[in-house]
Motif scaffolding. Structure first.
Motif: not given
Length: 241
Positions: A53-58, A81-87, A103-106, A187-195
């Motif tokens: 149902d969901l893939i979360v790449p880190v 679904g595909l969802a993740g954050c930051h780099g 993913t919609g951005g780089q 697809v969901y993305y959040n650019s926060l999450g450096h650490v």
């Protein structure tokens, strides 16, 4: 029970194992059956991916075989679904434009590096993903991204905060949180999450939680609409929930 796959690795500076563990706990509390892997070979079984149902790449930077990207893309197109954050999602596999398209951005820059104080401005709209969440401050990397114009932007940040060669262009509002469609998948993305500590901020955790649930629910919604799991494109142009 909904099934999620978290795949972590790449550059260790983003603390991928700790972020993956936090995401695992979040998803399990919401009733997901979660598999966590530190190998990109987890993307090799195309049939297994279609059953999620969901893939979360880190996974930051690194390289990936095209076949593995194709497998993830096919799964998302079918409704997974595909969802993740930051780099971990939008600075992964810099040489692979198919990943970036999906993913919609780089990521391209973070002026001032880590420790920049900036504001995340929430765009209140019809999306329930940001309902009740107000603008908030963060001290972290401020991501400057090249962004797909097809995304629905849910939050932004104002550049420049730190002066640099980009500053003469004047103020710009850079997307921080967005959604998009890939086939019938969400697809969901959040650019926060450096650490991991940034991801653990209550507001960031809540944004990610909503994003995970929204992305995973897309498979169920596609099924209700009579979409076969292997049908990639079904005219889902509306970017709302």
């Amino acid at each position: 029970m909904s099934k999620a796959l978290i795949v972590w690795g790449g550059w260790n500076g983003h603390e991928p194992e700790r972020v993956a563990d936090h995401f695992r706990g979040m998803l399990e509390r919401d009733g997901f059956e979660v598999e966590v892997s530190d190998s990109l070979e987890s993307f090799a079984d195309a049939e297994k991916l279609l059953g999620l149902d969901l893939i979360v790449p880190v996974w930051t930077m690194g390289r990936i075989e095209q076949k593995l990207v194709d497998n993830v893309s096919a799964a998302v197109q079918s409704g997974v679904g595909l969802a993740g954050c930051h780099g971990g999602m939008c600075d992964a596999f810099r040489e692979n434009v198919d990943w970036q398209f999906m993913t919609g951005g780089q990521w391209v820059a973070h002026p001032g590096n880590d420790g920049v104080e900036y504001v995340v401005n929430v765009k209140h709209s019809s999306s329930p993903l940001v309902a009740g969440i107000e603008d908030f401050g963060v001290k972290s990397e401020q991501y400057y991204l090249h962004v797909d114009p097809a995304v629905e932007v849910l939050a932004t940040t104002r550049f420049p905060v730190v002066e640099g060669p980009h500053s003469p262009n004047g103020p710009v509002d850079m997307p921080v949180v967005w959604t998009k469609r890939w086939g019938v998948g969400r697809v969901y993305y959040n650019s926060l999450g450096h650490v991991a500590d940034i991801v653990r901020m209550p507001v960031v955790t809540e944004l990610m939680r909503r994003g995970f649930l929204w992305a995973a629910e897309g498979k169920h919604e596609a099924g209700k609409a009579g979409t076969g799991r292997r049908e990639a494109y079904s005219g889902m142009a509306d970017n709302q929930l």
